[in-house]
Every structure is written in structure tokens, then in C-alpha cells.
Design a protein around this motif. Structure first.
Motif, PDB file in Angstrom:
ATOM      1  N   ILE A 620       0.862  -1.189   0.000  1.00 58.60           N
ATOM      2  CA  ILE A 620       0.000   0.000   0.000  1.00 58.60           C
ATOM      3  C   ILE A 620       0.894   1.234   0.000  1.00 58.60           C
ATOM      4  O   ILE A 620       1.753   1.396   0.877  1.00 58.60           O
ATOM      5  CB  ILE A 620      -0.910   0.038   1.243  1.00 58.60           C
ATOM      6  N   LEU A 621       0.682   2.096  -0.987  1.00 60.52           N
ATOM      7  CA  LEU A 621       1.419   3.366  -1.061  1.00 60.52           C
ATOM      8  C   LEU A 621       0.560   4.479  -0.471  1.00 60.52           C
ATOM      9  O   LEU A 621      -0.598   4.667  -0.853  1.00 60.52           O
ATOM     10  CB  LEU A 621       1.750   3.709  -2.523  1.00 60.52           C
ATOM     11  N   MET A 622       1.168   5.241   0.469  1.00 59.87           N
ATOM     12  CA  MET A 622       0.554   6.476   0.970  1.00 59.87           C
ATOM     13  C   MET A 622       1.438   7.642   0.533  1.00 59.87           C
ATOM     14  O   MET A 622       2.665   7.499   0.464  1.00 59.87           O
ATOM     15  CB  MET A 622       0.479   6.441   2.501  1.00 59.87           C
ATOM     16  N   THR A 623       0.842   8.768   0.219  1.00 60.30           N
ATOM     17  CA  THR A 623       1.628   9.952  -0.139  1.00 60.30           C
ATOM     18  C   THR A 623       1.213  11.113   0.760  1.00 60.30           C
ATOM     19  O   THR A 623       0.125  11.121   1.328  1.00 60.30           O
ATOM     20  CB  THR A 623       1.415  10.356  -1.609  1.00 60.30           C
ATOM     21  N   GLY A 624       2.101  12.102   0.862  1.00 60.12           N
ATOM     22  CA  GLY A 624       1.800  13.261   1.696  1.00 60.12           C
ATOM     23  C   GLY A 624       2.978  14.205   1.767  1.00 60.12           C
ATOM     24  O   GLY A 624       3.849  14.199   0.891  1.00 60.12           O
ATOM     25  N   ARG A 625       3.010  14.996   2.829  1.00 53.26           N
ATOM     26  CA  ARG A 625       4.031  16.042   2.988  1.00 53.26           C
ATOM     27  C   ARG A 625       5.416  15.438   3.207  1.00 53.26           C
ATOM     28  O   ARG A 625       5.562  14.395   3.840  1.00 53.26           O
ATOM     29  CB  ARG A 625       3.640  16.891   4.195  1.00 53.26           C
ATOM     30  N   GLY A 626       6.448  16.126   2.678  1.00 50.77           N
ATOM     31  CA  GLY A 626       7.823  15.701   2.903  1.00 50.77           C
ATOM     32  C   GLY A 626       8.424  16.365   4.130  1.00 50.77           C
ATOM     33  O   GLY A 626       8.653  15.729   5.153  1.00 50.77           O
ATOM     34  N   THR A 627       8.651  17.678   4.039  1.00 50.11           N
ATOM     35  CA  THR A 627       9.253  18.415   5.154  1.00 50.11           C
ATOM     36  C   THR A 627       8.525  19.753   5.319  1.00 50.11           C
ATOM     37  O   THR A 627       7.748  20.160   4.454  1.00 50.11           O
ATOM     38  CB  THR A 627      10.731  18.734   4.873  1.00 50.11           C
ATOM     39  N   SER A 628       8.840  20.446   6.405  1.00 52.94           N
ATOM     40  CA  SER A 628       8.212  21.753   6.637  1.00 52.94           C
ATOM     41  C   SER A 628       8.741  22.806   5.671  1.00 52.94           C
ATOM     42  O   SER A 628       8.201  23.899   5.601  1.00 52.94           O
ATOM     43  CB  SER A 628       8.440  22.205   8.075  1.00 52.94           C
ATOM     44  N   ALA A 629       9.800  22.496   4.933  1.00 51.44           N
ATOM     45  CA  ALA A 629      10.368  23.455   3.984  1.00 51.44           C
ATOM     46  C   ALA A 629       9.757  23.318   2.592  1.00 51.44           C
ATOM     47  O   ALA A 629      10.132  24.068   1.681  1.00 51.44           O
ATOM     48  CB  ALA A 629      11.878  23.263   3.897  1.00 51.44           C
ATOM     49  N   GLN A 630       8.856  22.370   2.412  1.00 42.08           N
ATOM     50  CA  GLN A 630       8.292  22.128   1.076  1.00 42.08           C
ATOM     51  C   GLN A 630       6.810  22.455   1.036  1.00 42.08           C
ATOM     52  O   GLN A 630       6.084  22.241   2.017  1.00 42.08           O
ATOM     53  CB  GLN A 630       8.491  20.651   0.699  1.00 42.08           C
ATOM     54  N   TRP A 631       6.378  22.960  -0.136  1.00 41.70           N
ATOM     55  CA  TRP A 631       4.975  23.301  -0.318  1.00 41.70           C
ATOM     56  C   TRP A 631       4.496  22.677  -1.620  1.00 41.70           C
ATOM     57  O   TRP A 631       4.986  23.015  -2.694  1.00 41.70           O
ATOM     58  CB  TRP A 631       4.799  24.833  -0.338  1.00 41.70           C
ATOM     59  N   HIS A 632       3.608  21.744  -1.523  1.00 43.13           N
ATOM     60  CA  HIS A 632       2.888  21.130  -2.630  1.00 43.13           C
ATOM     61  C   HIS A 632       3.785  20.809  -3.820  1.00 43.13           C
ATOM     62  O   HIS A 632       4.682  19.987  -3.687  1.00 43.13           O
ATOM     63  CB  HIS A 632       1.712  22.030  -3.024  1.00 43.13           C
ATOM     64  N   THR A 633       3.599  21.447  -4.983  1.00 42.52           N
ATOM     65  CA  THR A 633       4.388  21.051  -6.157  1.00 42.52           C
ATOM     66  C   THR A 633       5.720  21.795  -6.211  1.00 42.52           C
ATOM     67  O   THR A 633       6.426  21.730  -7.211  1.00 42.52           O
ATOM     68  CB  THR A 633       3.609  21.269  -7.472  1.00 42.52           C
ATOM     69  N   GLU A 634       6.061  22.500  -5.160  1.00 42.16           N
ATOM     70  CA  GLU A 634       7.334  23.219  -5.024  1.00 42.16           C
ATOM     71  C   GLU A 634       7.552  24.255  -6.116  1.00 42.16           C
ATOM     72  O   GLU A 634       8.685  24.596  -6.435  1.00 42.16           O
ATOM     73  CB  GLU A 634       8.503  22.246  -4.966  1.00 42.16           C
TER      74      GLU A 634
END
Ligand code: SF4
Length: 732
Positions: A620-634
Motif C-alpha cells: 500500500i502506497l501512501m503519499t503526503g508532505r515531505g518536510t516543513s520546507a516544502q509546499w505542494h508542487t514546489e
């Protein structure tokens, strides 16, 4: 080497966020260029996430040179996360759109606007009002959203328009509307500090809403902090208890908690009796969720389930429930959000300090979009299908009532489906990048490439969507235009223009005004002449709605008061002391926005996620936020050298060490991640943050949504990003 969990400077952003608050200069943030001395400051609201932090922008000769968090703003009290600190630097990127681009070639605005109007008019004339649509955003000012919605629907005659808020907040909207009678997040941020038990469900505020997490850390009541999340997240590590449920077993868990609370005498019968409908039916339904069943479905032991329910009913008076994308992005998302609302209602945890069923919003102006984008709701939370509502909005806006359509828009996914079927032939994207962010990306791009006319209006000409566009309209960004945002706690904040947009880029407001002129409906929108004039129109639209803001005396009051939470009616403004409307929660009187003023228990049987694992696709693949320094599609955060240093250098798949042994994969090795829809190659991070059989990818890499399965909650039409079946192959 195997680490569990793997934590490096780049990957572990919880403490980093705390350090940033204490010592920002250590990370190169907030330093004024030595040759410049600020001579003035302007106050603004951050344009990334829905926290809505106040920022002080330091000016030299009227132009922004630096910023610092505003110590006086009642949201963030002088803190900011890395994105906020870097809000100005990302405006100087070399790929800013500075000229209109027609088929990739620079043209002047006159040519671009004629081309836009000629093509949109041809398509609408030949194929009808449903043949062109706009898809906008939660990132621009709400005055701009409202102007776009009015221009497209009342001026140009389009029937369909939606926004990227469909990807983040549509579920909360649908849940609140049905349960409370209006899309009304009830809380104020003070509730983080005044709660005895905070339950975070599918939420990771340590990195997704770091300043909200700072508010939790200010809580002096020694709260129990419970995290319900399939993954071991930064927030779960900082919590007192973590419930690592099986992916998408949240609905069963919440019904199981309701069962135990009823069984063990944890109800608030007086509140249920006085202020709700449907409890008896819900109690009969919840009887089917005995701990044995729920334990089997969630993977949580019966003892831990009972401990959790006892914590909620422990006798400590204040329990608050908080959710974000782990709930909103699911195949039964609306019912899951309502299962959280049910828990708050049955225990009487609403309308009091430190309580609430609280949806944390995503984008800086998602709440503004929900109220004022004129997409699926008519302006001010009204209903296109209601003739009285259309009359009211016609009166408030001066638009002839016959120009207001009598039906709401198709939802985002339905617009895309209609484009695939050929009934929608033109789409105008504003400040959003669906070629990267939408589920099942290859399918999305195939459909976009079929369009007769694809327009992108954005700050950057390099987004994946802009590269496919026939026409790119260059837009000013945050700080280069004026208007208001509404944050997660319903606080309206003002953001000023503090620098000029590059080249010939224009504020979205001005682009919409120009289009109105070229289209020939400029006179119709004559009163929509400035952002503040639009604010006045929207105040009239809000009158007598739950979101009534007729008591706000214009921008100056918003600026001076540290933002204003809705509602603020004219009566409230004249009778309240100013200090009494600084922090307000809804439903303190137990009266909801339904016709009988009672909240409603809503429920439905859990169903299995649409895409199940199989022998061919066993993970099962889950996706979501990486780090607090990143926003959506960057699109923006990817342009900051400092933020770049705070993010992993390349994509990493989180994989459990036991699965790595089976697959013959080492930490840092490469694997192929394969679904029925697409595949990508990535490095592996071995970590027990995910359980065996589950893997996680951050959403910021442009390839990740090639993998995600397109399933949608039937009530909110929000896509699920949390349950795709994948195969992992070692590349050795
Ligand atoms: S928490 Fe959100 S609003 Fe605050 S600085 Fe960070 S991105 Fe901006």
C-alpha cells in the motif's frame, strides 16, 4: 545501515522547526542585506499555508528587502516556519512568467487578451456554457477569487468552475455542511492551548502546520496528545500516544470509539438531548462496532482501544479532535470527518474552550475559496439552485439575476471527465499545477493534451501545466498585490503589495479586469474596481449568513485588529468590546446552522478502499508532505536555496526493514515502484516509520502522482491520495 526511524538534518524537521523559531539566523533566515537598512515595515499574512501567520515586511524606499515574523499577530506570536521566512526570496526566481506566452512565444498583453477572448467566445458560442471551465486555487486573495467567479460565470457565461481546494478541503466542507448546516470550522487557535486531550487524526502538524504545533507546545495543562496515523510521523513521535492503524481503517476505529464511549458511560446526555438529532439511530449503528471487530480491522489491540476511549471520557473536561489530509483524502472521507464530529457531539466537546471537531485547512486562502470563489457555492456560501439566494446575490452585487446560473458547477474531477468526453473543450487554470498534483497524473495529462484551449495563469512559466498550455498569462505573486486571506480559524487577514511584479506580470485582479474589458462586460463589473471595493461587495453577500462580516469597517480595521474571525455582524461590532472578538469559537450557545439549530449525527458503513493489494501489487502506497520546507508542487519553495538545503536531495521511498530483507534491498539502494498506472525509480530509506507492507512517498516530486489511484469520496468529490496498490522491484 538500517535506522529506525532514520533521522538526519534533512529528514527530521520537528526539532528543526523548533530551532528555527528560537534561532532563525543559525539557518541563514531573516538576515538583512548589509548594504540595506530598513526604513519602514508593512504587515502581511503569509501566503503559503492556512495557519495564516503574520509577517512584518521591512521596506527600503518602498520596496521589500526582508521580513520577520510579527510578534504581535495573534496567530504566530513572532514565529514562522521555513516557508514563511523565505516568502520573499522565491519571488526572484529566474523562471518567473514576465510576458504572456502564446504557444511558448512571448507576445504583448493585447495579443494575449484578444486570443483568450476569441477562443473562449468561439467555444462557448459553438458548444454552450458548459464547454469552458475555470479551475482556480486557494492561493490567491479571496477578492480575486470572487472577481474570477463573477467574471467567468456572470460576465462570460461559463457554467463550470472549481478550485484546487477540491484536493484538500472539499471533505471538510461537505461534512460540516451536512452535520452543522454550514461549512463552519468551529475552533480558534487558543483551543490548542486550552485542551486536556488533543486527538490528531490523519494530521502531522509538526511539519505540515508547524506554527499550529508551536501553539500546542504552549499548552500548560500537561495535555494527553494522541496521534492516529498509519505512519510514525514527526507528530506521533512528539505525542504521548500513537495509534498506528491499518491504512484507511480510520472509519472503523472512530465508530469503535463511539461504541466504547456509549458502553462505558462517556456520553453527555444533556448536550445530545438539547442540541442534536439522530443520536439513537447512530447509537444503534455503533453497537455493531464491538472492540473485537474494530481491533481486527484496525490492527489496534482491544486494550489500547479501551485505553483510548477512556482517555477521551477520562473526566478531564476538554477534548479536542483535529484532522487534515489523512481524513480528507480518502474514499469515504466525508463520513470519516463526520465520525469525528459525532465523537465531539456525543461527548459535548464543542463550543467550549479546548474542544471541537476541528478541520485544519491546507492553503492560505482555502477558507476564502470555500466562501467566496463562486464555484460550487454561490458567493457567501449561498446555493445557486435557490431562487431567493440568487435574488439576494443579484441585489448585493448589482448583477442582473438572469445572469446568475441556477445550477452549481461540476466538481473538479467531473470537469476533467467532461474534458475527456469532449463536452468541456477549454480550461483556464489559475495559480495551480494539476499536471503535477492531480491523481493518476498520466491520465490527467492525456486529457489536458486533448483540450482545444488550455490557459494557465501563474507566477511561473515553468510549471508542468504551464508547459502544456496554449496560452500563459503572467501573474504577480504574494507581496506583489493586495487582498485578504482567511485562515483555518476563520481569521480574515490583509496582505499588502510591497514590491513590483517582474516584467509585464500583473496581479490576478488586474488580469481579470482586463479580460472583462476585452470581453465586453467591463460595465457589468464596474463596481468591482479595487480589492477593497470587492471586499465591500462580499460583505453584502455575507449578510445574515453564518459567515456574516458586515461588521468589519474595511481593510483598515482588519489591519489594525490583528485580523478578524468570521462572523462579525454589524450588531456584534457595535456591541462587543474589541477585545472580545480577538479569539472566538462557534457554537458556544449550542445552536447550529441547521434549520432546527441542531447538529446531526451522520454515519455510513465502512467500505474497503477501491484499490486493494494483490499478488502483483502487494504494497500500500501512501503519499503526503515531505518536510516543513516544502509546499505542494514546489513551484515556489523549490526556488529558495535555503529551503533546498532543508529538503532531501532526492526522492526517497520509506520502506520497512523487514520488507527490504524480503526484496533484497539495502538502505539507499534503488527500487522501481510500479502501479497499474505508471512507475518511477527512487532511492529507498529503510525505516520503521512505516509498517511492513506499507510504503510512503512525499508528494512534492513531480513523478509521484503517476502512481496514485484516482478514487473519490462520493459526497465531497475529493480525491484519495492515501491508498494505492504498488509493487516494489529491486533494480539490482
Ligand atoms: S506555518 Fe504556514 S502561514 Fe506560518 S509561516 Fe509557515 S507556511 Fe507561512
Amino acid at each position: 545501515m538500517i535506522t529506525a526511524p532514520a533521522m538526519t538534518f534533512r529528514e527530521w524537521t520537528g526539532p528543526l522547526t523548533a530551532d528555527l523559531v528560537l534561532e532563525p539566523a543559525k539557518f541563514g533566515l531573516g538576515q538583512v542585506p548589509s548594504h540595506l537598512v530598513p526604513d519602514a515595515t508593512a504587515k502581511a499574512i503569509c501566503g503559503f499555508c492556512s495557519t495564516g501567520c503574520g509577517l512584518k515586511i521591512h521596506l527600503k524606499d518602498g520596496e521589500a528587502i526582508n521580513l520577520t515574523p510579527d510578534p504581535d499577530y495573534p496567530v504566530n506570536f513572532g514565529s514562522a516556519c521555513p516557508k514563511g521566512w523565505e516568502a520573499l526570496s522565491v519571488l526572484d526566481a529566474p523562471d518567473r512568467a514576465t510576458m504572456p506566452l502564446l504557444h511558448g512565444k512571448p507576445v504583448d498583453w493585447d495579443t494575449a487578451l484578444r486570443f483568450f477572448c476569441d477562443n473562449m467566445r468561439r467555444i462557448l458560442d459553438q458548444h454552450g456554457p458548459g464547454a469552458a471551465a475555470f479551475l482556480s486555487t486557494g492561493q490567491i486573495m479571496f477578492e480575486e477569487m470572487a472577481l474570477l467567479g463573477a467574471l467567468a460565470k456572470f460576465g462570460m457565461g461559463m457554467l463550470h468552475g472549481d478550485g484546487n481546494t477540491r484536493q484538500c478541503m472539499a471533505t471538510a466542507v461537505a461534512a460540516y455542511k451536512e452535520s452543522f448546516g454550514f461549512d463552519a470550522p468551529p475552533f480558534t487557535y487558543a483551543d490548542f492551548e486550552e485542551s486536556d486531550v488533543l486527538v490528531f487524526i490523519g494530521a502531522n502538524p509538526c511539519i505540515a502546520h508547524p506554527i499550529m504545533w508551536q501553539r500546542v507546545l504552549r499548552n500548560k495543562r500537561s495535555p494527553e496528545i494522541i496521534v492516529i496515523d498509519p505512519r510514525t510521523t514527526e507528530t506521533s513521535m512528539a505525542a504521548t500516544r500513537h495509534y498506528a492503524i491499518k491504512p484507511k481503517s480510520d472509519l472503523a476505529l472512530l465508530y469503535g470509539l463511539a461504541h466504547l464511549i456509549i458502553r462505558d458511560g462517556g456520553l453527555d446526555p444533556a448536550f445530545i438531548e438539547a442540541h442534536t438529532n439522530g443520536f439513537e439511530e447512530f447509537a444503534a449503528f455503533a453497537a455493531g462496532f464491538a472492540p473485537e471487530r474494530v481491533s481486527a480491522e484496525t490492527g489496534i489491540s482491544i486494550e489500547r482501544l479501551i485505553f483510548l476511549s477512556k482517555t477521551i471520557i477520562s473526566g478531564k473536561p476538554r477534548v479536542s479532535f483535529w484532522w487534515t489530509m489523512g481524513i480528507n483524502q480518502g474514499h469515504q472521507a466525508t463520513r470519516t470527518a463526520q465520525a469525528i464530529i459525532n465523537l465531539a457531539l456525543m461527548t459535548g466537546n464543542i463550543g467550549k474552550p479546548g474542544t471541537g471537531a476541528n478541520s485544519i485547512t491546507g492553503q492560505c486562502n482555502a477558507m476564502g475559496s470555500r466562501l467566496f470563489s463562486n464555484t460550487t457555492n454561490l458567493l457567501g456560501g449561498h446555493d445557486f439552485r435557490d431562487a431567493m439566494h440568487r435574488e439576494k446575490i443579484a441585489h448585493a452585487t448589482g448583477i442582473p439575476v438572469e445572469r446568475i446560473p441556477g445550477q452549481p458547477s461540476l466538481a473538479y474531477d467531473q470537469i476533467i471527465q467532461a474534458a475527456d468526453e469532449g463536452t468541456v473543450k477549454a480550461i483556464w487554470f489559475v495559480a495551480t499545477n494539476p499536471s503535477h498534483s492531480w491523481v493518476d497524473q498520466n491520465e490527467m495529462n492525456r486529457i489536458l493534451d486533448k483540450l482545444d484551449f488550455l490557459v494557465v495563469q501563474d507566477m511561473y512559466c515553468s510549471t508542468e501545466t504551464a508547459k502544456r498550455a496554449h496560452l500563459v498569462l503572467p501573474a504577480a505573486g504574494w507581496g506583489e498585490k493586495e487582498g485578504c486571506f482567511i485562515n483555518s480559524e476563520r481569521r480574515i487577514g490583509h496582505s499588502p503589495k510591497v514590491r513590483r511584479a517582474p516584467g509585464q506580470a500583473l496581479a490576478d485582479f488586474h488580469i481579470f479586469r482586463l479580460i472583462a474589458q476585452y470581453w465586453g462586460c467591463g460595465e457589468l463589473l464596474r463596481e468591482w474596481s479595487s480589492p477593497e471595493a470587492i471586499f465591500r461587495i462580499l460583505q453584502r453577500c455575507s449578510e445574515n449568513q453564518p459567515c456574516d462580516i458586515t461588521g468589519i469597517h474595511g481593510y483598515e480595521m482588519v489591519r489594525q485588529s490583528g485580523g478578524v474571525q468570521w462572523p462579525l455582524t454589524a450588531d456584534q461590532a457595535s456591541t462587543f468590546q474589541a477585545s472580545s472578538w480577538k479569539e472566538r469559537r462557534l457554537f458556544e450557545d449550542g445552536r447550529f446552522f441547521t434549520s432546527d439549530q441542531r447538529a446531526k449525527f451522520v454515519f455510513e458503513a465502512p467500505e474497503a478502499p477501491p484499490e486493494q493489494c494483490s499478488a502483483e501489487y502487494p504494497f500500500i502506497l501512501m503519499t503526503g508532505r515531505g518536510t516543513s520546507a516544502q509546499w505542494h508542487t514546489e513551484t515556489r519553495t523549490g526556488k529558495s536555496a535555503i529551503l533546498e538545503k532543508m529538503t532531501p536531495a532526492e526522492l526517497m521511498l520509506d520502506l520497512h526493514p523487514a520488507d527490504a530483507v524480503t526484496l533484497g534491498v539495502r538502505d539507499g539502494g534503488k527500487v522501481r515502484v510500479v502501479t497499474k498506472r505508471g512507475e518511477l525509480t527512487t532511492k529507498v530509506r529503510l525505516t520503521s516509520c512505516v509498517k511492513p507492507g506499507e510504503v510512503y512517498l512525499p508528494m512534492h516530486d513531480p513523478r509521484v502522482n503517476q502512481l496514485t489511484h484516482a478514487s473519490f469520496d462520493p459526497h465531497s468529490r475529493q480525491p484519495s491520495y492515501k491508498h494505492s496498490a504498488v509493487r516494489i522491484e529491486s533494480t539490482h
